[in-house]
Design a protein around this motif. Structure first.
Motif, PDB file in Angstrom:
ATOM      1  N   PRO A  10      -7.534-110.249 -49.783  1.00 20.09           N
ATOM      2  CA  PRO A  10      -8.321-110.156 -51.012  1.00 20.09           C
ATOM      3  C   PRO A  10      -7.883-108.994 -51.897  1.00 20.09           C
ATOM      4  O   PRO A  10      -7.868-107.840 -51.450  1.00 20.09           O
ATOM      5  CB  PRO A  10      -9.757-109.971 -50.511  1.00 20.09           C
ATOM      6  CG  PRO A  10      -9.611-109.398 -49.148  1.00 20.09           C
ATOM      7  CD  PRO A  10      -8.345-109.970 -48.579  1.00 20.09           C
ATOM      8  N   THR A  18      -9.465-104.006 -46.266  1.00 22.97           N
ATOM      9  CA  THR A  18      -8.867-105.074 -45.465  1.00 22.97           C
ATOM     10  C   THR A  18      -7.548-104.622 -44.857  1.00 22.97           C
ATOM     11  O   THR A  18      -7.274-104.868 -43.673  1.00 22.97           O
ATOM     12  CB  THR A  18      -8.650-106.328 -46.331  1.00 22.97           C
ATOM     13  OG1 THR A  18      -9.913-106.772 -46.840  1.00 22.97           O
ATOM     14  CG2 THR A  18      -8.000-107.439 -45.525  1.00 22.97           C
ATOM     15  N   ALA A  52     -10.719-112.371 -54.290  1.00 23.81           N
ATOM     16  CA  ALA A  52     -11.668-112.942 -53.327  1.00 23.81           C
ATOM     17  C   ALA A  52     -12.382-114.159 -53.903  1.00 23.81           C
ATOM     18  O   ALA A  52     -12.675-115.119 -53.185  1.00 23.81           O
ATOM     19  CB  ALA A  52     -12.684-111.881 -52.914  1.00 23.81           C
ATOM     20  N   MET A  55     -10.121-117.216 -53.300  1.00 24.43           N
ATOM     21  CA  MET A  55      -9.503-117.422 -51.995  1.00 24.43           C
ATOM     22  C   MET A  55      -9.836-118.793 -51.412  1.00 24.43           C
ATOM     23  O   MET A  55      -8.954-119.501 -50.888  1.00 24.43           O
ATOM     24  CB  MET A  55      -9.953-116.321 -51.029  1.00 24.43           C
ATOM     25  CG  MET A  55      -9.201-116.311 -49.701  1.00 24.43           C
ATOM     26  SD  MET A  55      -7.485-115.744 -49.884  1.00 24.43           S
ATOM     27  CE  MET A  55      -7.769-113.992 -50.197  1.00 24.43           C
ATOM     28  N   THR A  69     -12.279-113.519 -47.377  1.00 24.69           N
ATOM     29  CA  THR A  69     -13.083-113.490 -48.587  1.00 24.69           C
ATOM     30  C   THR A  69     -14.545-113.401 -48.192  1.00 24.69           C
ATOM     31  O   THR A  69     -14.887-113.505 -47.011  1.00 24.69           O
ATOM     32  CB  THR A  69     -12.826-114.736 -49.461  1.00 24.69           C
ATOM     33  OG1 THR A  69     -13.510-114.582 -50.717  1.00 24.69           O
ATOM     34  CG2 THR A  69     -13.302-116.011 -48.787  1.00 24.69           C
ATOM     35  N   TRP A  73     -18.472-116.118 -51.965  1.00 15.62           N
ATOM     36  CA  TRP A  73     -17.501-116.846 -52.780  1.00 15.62           C
ATOM     37  C   TRP A  73     -17.145-118.187 -52.156  1.00 15.62           C
ATOM     38  O   TRP A  73     -16.802-119.130 -52.872  1.00 15.62           O
ATOM     39  CB  TRP A  73     -16.255-115.994 -53.020  1.00 15.62           C
ATOM     40  CG  TRP A  73     -16.555-114.761 -53.796  1.00 15.62           C
ATOM     41  CD1 TRP A  73     -16.405-113.473 -53.393  1.00 15.62           C
ATOM     42  CD2 TRP A  73     -17.112-114.706 -55.118  1.00 15.62           C
ATOM     43  NE1 TRP A  73     -16.819-112.615 -54.374  1.00 15.62           N
ATOM     44  CE2 TRP A  73     -17.256-113.339 -55.446  1.00 15.62           C
ATOM     45  CE3 TRP A  73     -17.499-115.669 -56.046  1.00 15.62           C
ATOM     46  CZ2 TRP A  73     -17.774-112.918 -56.668  1.00 15.62           C
ATOM     47  CZ3 TRP A  73     -18.020-115.250 -57.269  1.00 15.62           C
ATOM     48  CH2 TRP A  73     -18.147-113.892 -57.574  1.00 15.62           C
ATOM     49  N   THR A 185     -17.786-110.477 -45.243  1.00 17.06           N
ATOM     50  CA  THR A 185     -16.419-110.978 -45.264  1.00 17.06           C
ATOM     51  C   THR A 185     -16.221-111.992 -44.140  1.00 17.06           C
ATOM     52  O   THR A 185     -16.725-111.815 -43.039  1.00 17.06           O
ATOM     53  CB  THR A 185     -15.424-109.818 -45.101  1.00 17.06           C
ATOM     54  OG1 THR A 185     -15.696-108.830 -46.091  1.00 17.06           O
ATOM     55  CG2 THR A 185     -13.992-110.313 -45.259  1.00 17.06           C
TER      56      THR A 185
END
Length: 291
Positions: A10, A18, A52, A55, A69, A73, A185
């Motif tokens: 992301p 990340t 993100a 994704m 992501t 989302w 996430t």
């Protein structure tokens, strides 16, 4: 020709966290400020930086085999992807983030129902519409391209915005009314890719190591020597993740004790261990805890 796993990282607020998580899990990712194709020290993986918000689309379409992501989302996209692992980390913390309904501090609105026929600005349009439909409150939901906090009261009556601590909302003199949803996430995968045995095995290994790195955050290991006669007292001090490991030593009067503790408790626990009879106490960092 060796197989490759196409991995989406992301871009944006989650990028640094990340990359740091992957390093703790055992992979070093080398992100050049201008390139959308960072290097990685694994010849079986190709990385690509993707927002993100996008994704799930590229994983669903198969442009990427897997990626990280937010669950927000994924839900917002409405697309089908495989959810492989939940990884609770964000830009600033190890907690879930919240999408909240917020209004100006001096606004008369006290709850979502007070916003009937008003304008709500947000990036999370579909989830916001669903939220108000569930409350049977008619509103106009406008997509926000960013800087959402500055829009009320001139450009919108209220906003739905993501927050970790609420500090940005407070800085912009906004007051939270309600939480619309929580998000964390996720490692997601393309359905066809996850049916490929080699890719599934690779994705599962990545998930295992990322989860292990997440589990180790905020934890430390302690090892110490204890006289057998003092062992009950020492074990009574330890708030262990699991039962401590107790091993015999060459001297039958002594044992070695290994355990895992929350790092925040160590400053209080070590003096108590010493007082209970432990010696040679060593604290060491943990990169991964795999259950």
């Amino acid at each position: 020709m060796s197989q490759k796993l196409r991995l989406g990282i992301p871009k944006g607020s989650l990028q640094d966290a990340t990359i740091a998580l992957f390093e703790r899990a055992g992979w070093r990712i080398f992100a050049n400020g201008r390139s959308y194709f960072p290097g990685i020290d694994d010849p079986e993986i190709e990385c690509m930086l993707i927002r993100a918000q996008e994704m799930a689309r590229y994983v669903n379409h198969g442009a990427l085999d897997t990626g990280l992501t937010g669950s927000d989302w994924v839900a917002e996209s409405g697309l089908t992807v495989e959810s492989i692992a939940s990884l609770t980390y964000s830009k600033q913390s190890r907690q879930k983030v919240r999408w909240v309904l917020a209004v100006p501090e001096d606004s008369p609105y006290q709850r979502a129902e007070d916003l009937a026929n008003k304008i709500i600005a947000t990036e999370l349009v579909e989830a916001t519409k669903k939220y108000f439909v569930g409350k049977n409150v008619p509103v106009q939901v406008d997509f926000s391209w960013g800087a959402t906090e500055v829009k009320p009261p001139v450009l919108a009556d209220a906003i739905v915005e993501v927050t970790e601590t609420g500090s940005s909302l407070r800085a912009n003199r906004l007051r939270i009314l309600e939480t619309v949803l929580e998000s964390e996430t996720q490692l997601i995968a393309n359905t066809a890719a996850y049916q490929d045995p080699w890719k599934k095995d690779k994705i599962d290994k990545i998930a295992l190591m990322l989860q292990g790195a997440i589990a180790a955050q905020g934890q430390v290991g302690l090892m110490m020597n204890v006289r057998a006669t003092a062992l009950p007292a020492v074990l009574g001090v330890l708030p262990a993740l699991n039962s401590p490991t107790v091993s015999t030593l060459s001297d039958a009067e002594w044992v070695a004790v290994n355990t895992i503790l929350d790092e925040r408790t160590v400053r209080d626990v070590i003096p108590r261990l010493k007082a209970a009879g432990a010696s040679g106490i060593v604290e060491y960092p943990l990169n991964k805890i795999v259950f």
